[in-house]
Design a protein around this motif. Structure first.
Motif, short mmCIF file in Angstrom:
data_model
loop_
_atom_site.label_atom_id
_atom_site.label_comp_id
_atom_site.label_asym_id
_atom_site.label_seq_id
_atom_site.Cartn_x
_atom_site.Cartn_y
_atom_site.Cartn_z
N CYS A 71 0.86 -1.18 0.00
CA CYS A 71 0.00 0.00 0.00
C CYS A 71 0.90 1.23 0.00
N PRO A 72 1.02 1.90 -1.15
CA PRO A 72 1.93 3.05 -1.23
C PRO A 72 1.48 4.23 -0.35
N PHE A 73 0.27 4.16 0.18
CA PHE A 73 -0.26 5.25 1.00
C PHE A 73 0.05 5.06 2.49
N ALA A 74 0.47 3.86 2.88
CA ALA A 74 0.64 3.53 4.29
C ALA A 74 1.85 4.21 4.93
N ASP B 258 -11.84 10.60 2.34
CA ASP B 258 -11.05 11.75 1.88
C ASP B 258 -9.57 11.40 1.74
N SER B 259 -9.06 10.63 2.69
CA SER B 259 -7.65 10.24 2.65
C SER B 259 -7.37 9.33 1.46
N ILE B 260 -8.31 8.45 1.18
CA ILE B 260 -8.16 7.56 0.02
C ILE B 260 -8.16 8.39 -1.26
N ASP B 261 -9.09 9.33 -1.36
CA ASP B 261 -9.18 10.18 -2.55
C ASP B 261 -7.88 10.96 -2.77
N ARG B 262 -7.33 11.55 -1.68
CA ARG B 262 -6.07 12.31 -1.79
C ARG B 262 -4.93 11.40 -2.21
N ALA B 263 -4.88 10.20 -1.63
CA ALA B 263 -3.81 9.27 -1.96
C ALA B 263 -3.89 8.84 -3.41
N VAL B 264 -5.08 8.59 -3.90
CA VAL B 264 -5.25 8.16 -5.29
C VAL B 264 -4.85 9.29 -6.25
N GLU B 265 -5.18 10.53 -5.87
CA GLU B 265 -4.76 11.68 -6.70
C GLU B 265 -3.24 11.77 -6.77
N ALA B 266 -2.58 11.48 -5.65
CA ALA B 266 -1.12 11.58 -5.60
C ALA B 266 -0.44 10.39 -6.26
N PHE B 267 -1.19 9.33 -6.48
CA PHE B 267 -0.63 8.12 -7.07
C PHE B 267 -1.50 7.75 -8.28
N PRO B 268 -1.21 8.34 -9.44
CA PRO B 268 -2.09 8.18 -10.59
C PRO B 268 -2.29 6.73 -11.06
N GLU B 269 -1.34 5.87 -10.77
CA GLU B 269 -1.46 4.47 -11.20
C GLU B 269 -2.08 3.60 -10.11
#
Length: 185
Positions: A29-32, A147-158
């Motif tokens: 999980c690149p967001f962790a 909201d955190s998931i949405d921000r993380a997905v925006e920062a990680f386009p793939e």
């Protein structure tokens, strides 16, 4: 018959070890990493021994996360070593968890992700290495902010490629590599 006493420190240490070695170390999980480094993960060990007791604790923790400052607590790992140890019972409980979100009016604000020592994706063999993307030391409900998931997905386009990359990495690692990775020092 009551379950064995829980050593909260050991349960949390085992979970942090898994987070650092597998979830962050293998970049499952690149967001962790960011929330871990910022100490924004709340680790809660439940002593629940029945699904009803776990549901009560889950609802309490969902509300706690919803009310908390995201800069202080961004996500919660609700670890429950004494209940839903059978994966199929655990998997059925996820519908109960989703209903709890709706009952609290938090559906669309929070979500529940699932981790279990015997996690198994549909249509996979129990020992398929792909299942290890969601295998944790103990049954765990991961409470996340939308909201955190949405921000993380925006920062990680793939973001949509994460699952496939995880499977590829785990296949390279194999079961022996996973076992070595999870060894404690």
């Amino acid at each position: 018959m009551s379950s064995p006493a829980i050593d909260r420190d050991v349960v949390i240490a085992d979970t942090v070890h898994w987070m650092e070695k597998a979830v962050i170390g293998l970049n499952l999980c690149p967001f962790a990493k960011a929330v871990h480094v910022k100490k924004q993960i709340r680790y809660v060990v439940s002593e629940a021994e029945t699904p009803e007791e776990l549901l009560e604790k889950l609802m309490e923790e969902l509300q706690h996360l919803a009310d908390a400052d995201p800069e202080r607590i961004d996500t919660t790992l609700l670890i429950h070593p004494n209940v839903l140890t059978d994966f199929f019972d655990y998997n059925e409980f996820l519908d109960v968890a989703d209903a709890a979100l709706e009952e609290l009016g938090l559906d669309g604000f929070l979500q529940v992700a699932s981790f279990h020592p015997d996690y198994q994706f549909a249509d996979t063999d129990k020992n398929d290495i792909s299942n290890y993307t969601n295998r944790s030391p103990y049954p765990t409900l991961h409470l996340l902010r939308e909201d955190s998931i949405d921000r993380a997905v925006e920062a990680f386009p793939e973001a949509s490629d994460i699952f496939d990359k995880n499977i590829e990495n785990l296949e390279k690692l194999g079961h022996d590599g996973w076992d070595k990775l999870m060894e404690k020092p």
